[in-house]
Design an enzyme around this catalytic site. Structure first.
Site, mmCIF file in Angstrom:
data_model
loop_
_atom_site.group_PDB
_atom_site.id
_atom_site.type_symbol
_atom_site.label_atom_id
_atom_site.label_comp_id
_atom_site.label_asym_id
_atom_site.label_seq_id
_atom_site.Cartn_x
_atom_site.Cartn_y
_atom_site.Cartn_z
ATOM 1 N N ARG A 115 0.857 -1.183 0.000
ATOM 2 C CA ARG A 115 0.000 0.000 0.000
ATOM 3 C C ARG A 115 0.892 1.232 0.000
ATOM 4 O O ARG A 115 1.986 1.230 0.580
ATOM 5 C CB ARG A 115 -0.920 0.032 1.229
ATOM 6 N N GLU A 171 -4.692 6.927 -3.459
ATOM 7 C CA GLU A 171 -5.305 6.438 -4.694
ATOM 8 C C GLU A 171 -6.791 6.135 -4.453
ATOM 9 O O GLU A 171 -7.179 5.777 -3.339
ATOM 10 C CB GLU A 171 -4.582 5.170 -5.187
ATOM 11 N N HIS A 178 -2.353 -0.087 -9.462
ATOM 12 C CA HIS A 178 -2.878 -1.112 -8.556
ATOM 13 C C HIS A 178 -3.479 -2.293 -9.326
ATOM 14 O O HIS A 178 -4.621 -2.714 -9.077
ATOM 15 C CB HIS A 178 -3.920 -0.522 -7.606
ATOM 16 N N GLY A 194 -1.799 -5.281 -9.522
ATOM 17 C CA GLY A 194 -1.087 -6.482 -9.095
ATOM 18 C C GLY A 194 -1.950 -7.726 -9.022
ATOM 19 O O GLY A 194 -1.589 -8.780 -9.539
#
Length: 314
Positions: free
Chosen positions: A236, A265, A288, A290
């Site tokens: 994060r 975000e 983001h 992943g």
């Protein structure tokens, strides 16, 4: 028994597997919510709310709403006020703590290595070089991962998988975790976070984000690293002090940073790291993604749907 009203936000369409689990118990509606007022209105007209990372569910948003079940197929829940949910009687269904199931979900670990290779092999700069119809390989001499020392900050589920992959690359694994871990003999345990950052060539961050880890990686930690070292973050954005990080990149305290996450975000327009990355190649940012693969979405959505079904039938 009438069906529960399910609002789905930020998802174009649930997978077939998840929809089949829900079809007999929920009436599904896909909603487009562009403000907190719209979000609260949705929560006031549904029984179940399913989203990913596209909203912040604060105490103010959650107060006095009709919704009693929040579904989110992620492990990190810093975008949901869990204490408020408990106080308001709202059950949160997520992937947090589902260790056995999550062993099958490896997308974020794979993306970690994608970021690592992109940074060490100058992929970003090389891509745009060829895109501008140039071909000068001499500009992009990279660095191998073989024999490098990788430091895993947080040897949990993802940290362990990344460490396994690192060994396949021929890297030496160091790690630091606040909990005692039964790691392979080939892994080197560091007693402090400072010891980890001092010794390795690459740090990969895999700790949860909470009040204890907010700004955990700061200028005092970063200055311990070799000037050739880099940091990868698939955890994060709030785990690293982004102001300190930017200064470290600008002053060449560290070599580079590749991340899939940013603090604040998805509101990133004013984030200084985004501005810096436009003209500097020692910073790579992805939005983001992943854990966002076809396989992981199918697995996790079905799992969340089954958890809801089980809860409703208890």
């Amino acid at each position: 028994m009438s069906k529960l009203i399910l609002h789905i936000s930020g998802i174009d369409e649930l997978t077939k597997e998840a929809s089949q689990e829900l079809i007999n118990t929920c009436e599904m509606h896909y909603v487009n919510l562009d403000s907190d007022d719209a979000l609260k209105a949705s929560l006031n007209t549904c029984d179940v709310f399913w989203f990913r990372l596209n909203h912040k569910l604060t105490r103010a948003v959650l107060k006095n709403v009709k919704c009693k079940y929040i579904l989110c197929a992620v492990t990190g829940l810093d975008h949901i006020d869990i204490d408020a949910c408990k106080g308001f009687g709202i059950k949160v269904i997520s992937l947090k703590g589902e260790a056995e199931f999550l062993k099958q979900v490896r997308a974020t670990a794979e993306h970690t290595f994608g970021l690592m290779l992109a940074l060490t092999r100058n992929i970003k700069e090389a891509f745009y070089h060829v895109d501008s119809k140039q071909w000068n390989r001499a500009l992009f001499q990279g660095t191998e991962l073989y024999k490098k020392k990788i430091g895993i900050l947080g040897l949990g589920r993802l940290g362990e998988i990344v460490a396994e992959y690192a060994e396949v690359f021929g890297m030496q694994v160091y790690y630091y975790d606040i909990k005692e871990k039964h790691s392979p003999k080939s892994f080197i345990k560091c007693d402090t976070i400072e010891s980890l950052f001092t010794q390795v060539d690459i740090v990969s961050i895999h700790v949860p984000y909470n009040s204890d880890t907010h700004g955990l990686v700061n200028k005092d930690i970063l200055k311990l690293m070799k000037p050739t070292a880099s940091v990868i973050n698939a955890s994060r954005g709030g785990v690293i002090n982004e102001k300190d990080l930017l200064e470290s990149l600008q002053n060449k305290v560290i070599s580079g940073y590749a991340t899939d996450v940013l603090f604040g975000e998805p509101e990133i327009e004013k984030n200084p790291l985004v501005t810096y990355s436009k003209t500097n190649n020692n910073l790579i940012i992805t939005p983001h993604i992943g854990g966002y693969t076809y396989e992981s979405v199918a697995k996790t959505e079905r799992f969340i749907a089954k958890k809801l079904f089980k809860l409703l039938n208890e």
